[in-house]
Design a protein around this motif. Sequence first.
Motif, mmCIF file in Angstrom:
data_model
loop_
_atom_site.group_PDB
_atom_site.id
_atom_site.type_symbol
_atom_site.label_atom_id
_atom_site.label_comp_id
_atom_site.label_asym_id
_atom_site.label_seq_id
_atom_site.Cartn_x
_atom_site.Cartn_y
_atom_site.Cartn_z
ATOM 1 N N GLU A 80 25.332 6.744 82.814
ATOM 2 C CA GLU A 80 24.830 8.196 82.293
ATOM 3 C C GLU A 80 24.970 8.144 80.690
ATOM 4 O O GLU A 80 24.162 9.046 80.218
ATOM 5 N N MET A 81 26.010 7.708 80.234
ATOM 6 C CA MET A 81 26.254 7.976 78.962
ATOM 7 C C MET A 81 25.102 7.382 77.900
ATOM 8 O O MET A 81 24.643 6.510 78.143
ATOM 9 N N LEU A 82 25.153 8.379 76.853
ATOM 10 C CA LEU A 82 24.115 8.110 75.719
ATOM 11 C C LEU A 82 24.587 7.025 74.607
ATOM 12 O O LEU A 82 25.873 7.319 74.447
ATOM 13 N N ALA A 83 23.745 6.244 74.138
ATOM 14 C CA ALA A 83 24.228 5.214 73.235
ATOM 15 C C ALA A 83 24.785 6.073 71.865
ATOM 16 O O ALA A 83 25.536 5.397 70.988
ATOM 17 N N ASP A 84 24.145 6.995 71.605
ATOM 18 C CA ASP A 84 24.580 7.894 70.281
ATOM 19 C C ASP A 84 25.813 8.577 70.581
ATOM 20 O O ASP A 84 25.684 9.512 71.424
ATOM 21 N N PRO A 85 26.793 8.252 69.937
ATOM 22 C CA PRO A 85 28.295 9.029 70.163
ATOM 23 C C PRO A 85 28.011 10.381 69.662
ATOM 24 O O PRO A 85 28.760 11.286 70.452
ATOM 25 N N LYS A 86 27.372 11.046 68.771
ATOM 26 C CA LYS A 86 27.151 12.361 68.626
ATOM 27 C C LYS A 86 26.462 13.116 69.672
ATOM 28 O O LYS A 86 26.835 14.156 69.967
ATOM 29 N N LEU A 87 25.527 12.640 70.277
ATOM 30 C CA LEU A 87 24.744 13.251 71.295
ATOM 31 C C LEU A 87 25.700 13.240 72.676
ATOM 32 O O LEU A 87 25.495 14.112 73.442
ATOM 33 N N GLU A 88 26.347 12.117 72.700
ATOM 34 C CA GLU A 88 27.196 11.986 74.045
ATOM 35 C C GLU A 88 28.559 12.943 73.954
ATOM 36 O O GLU A 88 28.594 13.743 74.883
ATOM 37 N N ASP A 89 28.919 13.313 72.651
ATOM 38 C CA ASP A 89 29.867 14.442 72.663
ATOM 39 C C ASP A 89 29.149 15.636 72.787
ATOM 40 O O ASP A 89 29.947 16.605 73.335
ATOM 41 N N ARG A 90 28.116 15.980 72.381
ATOM 42 C CA ARG A 90 27.304 17.192 72.730
ATOM 43 C C ARG A 90 27.239 17.351 74.098
ATOM 44 O O ARG A 90 27.464 18.443 74.625
ATOM 45 N N ARG A 138 17.542 16.655 77.747
ATOM 46 C CA ARG A 138 17.259 17.653 77.053
ATOM 47 C C ARG A 138 17.742 17.390 75.475
ATOM 48 O O ARG A 138 16.979 17.702 74.790
ATOM 49 N N LEU A 139 18.947 16.905 75.436
ATOM 50 C CA LEU A 139 19.442 16.493 74.302
ATOM 51 C C LEU A 139 18.580 15.401 73.505
ATOM 52 O O LEU A 139 18.151 15.399 72.306
ATOM 53 N N VAL A 140 18.316 14.565 74.159
ATOM 54 C CA VAL A 140 17.448 13.325 73.549
ATOM 55 C C VAL A 140 16.081 13.786 73.266
ATOM 56 O O VAL A 140 15.673 13.385 72.278
ATOM 57 N N ALA A 141 15.654 14.634 73.852
ATOM 58 C CA ALA A 141 14.546 15.442 73.821
ATOM 59 C C ALA A 141 14.297 16.434 72.322
ATOM 60 O O ALA A 141 13.344 16.794 71.868
#
Length: 163
Positions: A30-40, A76-79
């Motif tokens: 489920e985790m995103l590759a971008d650490p900033k997006l994952e933190d958000r 939604r964050l990736v969008a």
Amino acid sequence: MIRRNYSLFAAFVILLGLHAAPAFAVNPDEMLADPKLEDRARDISQELRCLVCQNQSIDDSDADLARDLRILVRERLVAGDSNEEVIDYIVERYGDYVLLNPPLKPETYILWVSPAVLAFLALIAVIAFYRRKQREDGAGPKSLSAQEQKRLDEILGTSQDRS
């Protein structure tokens, strides 16, 4: 020597337990590759209630619906949505109840007032219980009549003159 080893082992286990991090239900897939997006995404997930577990955030819950919500948050964050837009989108779909800290507005007054009302009712019940108990404890006759005292003395064999 053996006793000392058990003590060291026990101390080691206790220290490990004290330093254990909380277990999150987020799966690696489920985790995103971008650490900033994952933190958000983690920040947002901590604010949203699991609708199955009800007292856990979706970040902490293993329920399928919580997993779906975590994935939705990340999509939604990736969008390109902001944190507020993601939360608003989910609240629009599931209502204010999905928020662990719902806003104070007429629709949520009952969520905010019910704990105080329940505490007040519990206090009234406790006071009523103790008042009733006091009445029952003091409800008996204060003194015996002369005839009752005479009969009691006969039963106990302590016939005394009570003039």
